[in-house]
Design an enzyme around this catalytic site. Structure first.
Site, PDB file in Angstrom:
ATOM      1  N   ASP A   1       0.714  -1.207  -0.072  1.00  0.00           N
ATOM      2  CA  ASP A   1      -0.195   0.000   0.085  1.00  0.00           C
ATOM      3  C   ASP A   1       0.835   1.292  -0.008  1.00  0.00           C
ATOM      4  O   ASP A   1       0.556   2.399   0.429  1.00  0.00           O
ATOM      5  CB  ASP A   1      -1.034   0.009   1.230  1.00  0.00           C
ATOM      6  CG  ASP A   1      -1.724  -1.196   1.290  1.00  0.00           C
ATOM      7  OD1 ASP A   1      -2.309  -1.741   0.323  1.00  0.00           O
ATOM      8  OD2 ASP A   1      -1.888  -1.757   2.456  1.00  0.00           O
TER       9      ASP A   1
ATOM     10  N   HIS B   1      -3.694  -2.946  -6.381  1.00  0.00           N
ATOM     11  CA  HIS B   1      -3.317  -1.546  -6.711  1.00  0.00           C
ATOM     12  C   HIS B   1      -4.319  -0.623  -7.149  1.00  0.00           C
ATOM     13  O   HIS B   1      -5.399  -1.217  -8.029  1.00  0.00           O
ATOM     14  CB  HIS B   1      -2.131  -1.803  -7.856  1.00  0.00           C
ATOM     15  CG  HIS B   1      -0.856  -2.484  -7.494  1.00  0.00           C
ATOM     16  ND1 HIS B   1       0.158  -2.959  -8.261  1.00  0.00           N
ATOM     17  CD2 HIS B   1      -0.274  -2.613  -6.067  1.00  0.00           C
ATOM     18  CE1 HIS B   1       0.818  -3.422  -7.535  1.00  0.00           C
ATOM     19  NE2 HIS B   1       0.746  -3.262  -6.134  1.00  0.00           N
TER      20      HIS B   1
END
Length: 337
Positions: A13, A43
């Site tokens: 992240d 993503h």
């Protein structure tokens, strides 16, 4: 000709999707190849104000001139792959997709086992996508491969051959890493880790590229690290403090709230050493200091923002070459030569 690997410097992240998309547009690689575990890592890519959450297709898909590849070392969920290809139809992803015929296949039984296993789901904080159980079957040599699945047969090919031929032809190649170095099965905070290694050397192996072919390794760090799931987090701040700073995030795959902490220079130094990082990308500098939002020139950053970058370079020992100051690709400072 340059072969670049992008790795996550924290627990995932970090904003790799934004950095990868920027590099794919700026450096125009002929092949964008995905390494990593499988669809357990999400993503988020923002194109013209529209957000796309993806788990199988390489995040460099906005570059419509590049071939998109999934390496042999990556576990593939056919259902997820086909849904994403359909979702990204306007980017002509289906015509550009190449999945290595040796990739491992995640089946429904793997996902069920992942979710029902109390140790994985509750103690470790698994994403429940079936990657761990599938890798167990792979080690036992019982896992199906891409070449065995009819529904994705049209995308099958030899990714290693394609990538190496592109490099031999003098093209640029970008290898996408997933998750983060601190989730590595070997070097992370075991047992609160993923089911394989998540460092640059493994990503190269995932797509079938030898170590001498790698030119650049970009380690991506968020100005404030986050973590989903269980495990140690040395610089973690309280939920109240995170909220007061306006830092509230949720995982792309799990939807779980992310834990938030302060930048850890010692861990960053360890990660850069482990990956042989040649440059650093810093994301979300605008969250660290809102005055940095949308800035595209280093000289125009706030003094607070510049001080943060300088401290990272001095304490980690690697040059910061890319700085993200917002979600759009254009909101990026690029100081590479």
């Amino acid at each position: 000709m340059t072969c670049t690997i992008v790795v996550g410097g924290q627990w995932g992240d970090e904003g790799k999707g934004k950095i990868i998309s920027y590099l794919c547009k700026k450096d125009n690689p002929s092949i964008i190849a995905r390494g990593g575990v499988g669809p357990n890592a999400g993503h988020t890519v923002e194109v013209d104000g529209e957000k796309y959450g993806i788990r199988m297709v390489p995040t460099g898909f906005p570059n419509v001139n590049a071939k998109l590849a999934v390496g042999a070392g990556v576990l593939t969920d056919p259902e997820v792959l086909l849904k994403e290809i359909q979702m990204l139809e306007k980017f002509n992803v289906g015509e550009r997709m190449l999945v290595d015929y040796r990739c491992g296949i995640i089946e429904e039984t793997h996902k069920e086992l992942d979710k029902s296993n109390e140790h994985l789901s509750k103690e470790i904080g698994s994403t429940g996508t079936g990657c761990g159980p599938a890798n167990v079957d792979r080690a036992m040599r019982t896992l199906k491969q891409g070449k065995d699945i009819e529904s994705i047969s049209k995308y099958m090919g030899d990714v290693s051959k394609a990538v190496n031929e592109a490099l031999e032809a003098g093209d640029n190649v970008l290898i996408e890493g997933t998750q983060g170095s601190l989730l590595s099965l070997f070097y992370g905070s075991y047992p609160y880790v993923t089911s394989k290694d998540t460092n640059a050397a493994s990503f190269a192996a995932d797509v079938g590229v030898g170590p001498t072919k790698i030119d650049e390794v970009v380690a991506v760090f968020k100005s404030y690290p986050t973590r989903v799931g269980e495990g140690p987090f040395p610089t973690e701040m309280s939920v109240e403090e995170a909220e007061s700073l306006g830092v509230v995030e949720y995982g792309t795959v799990t939807g779980r709230r992310r834990r938030v902490g302060y930048f850890d220079h010692e861990l960053a130094k360890k990660v850069c050493r482990l990956n042989g990082a040649t440059q650093i990308a810093i994301t979300c500098l605008d969250k660290y200091d809102t005055e940095c939002y949308g800035i595209t020139e280093y000289e125009k950053l706030s003094e607070k923002g510049k001080a943060f970058i300088k401290e990272v370079e001095e304490k980690v020992g690697v040059k910061v070459t890319l700085i993200s100051t917002g979600p759009e690709l254009g909101q990026t400072i690029d100081v590479r030569k």
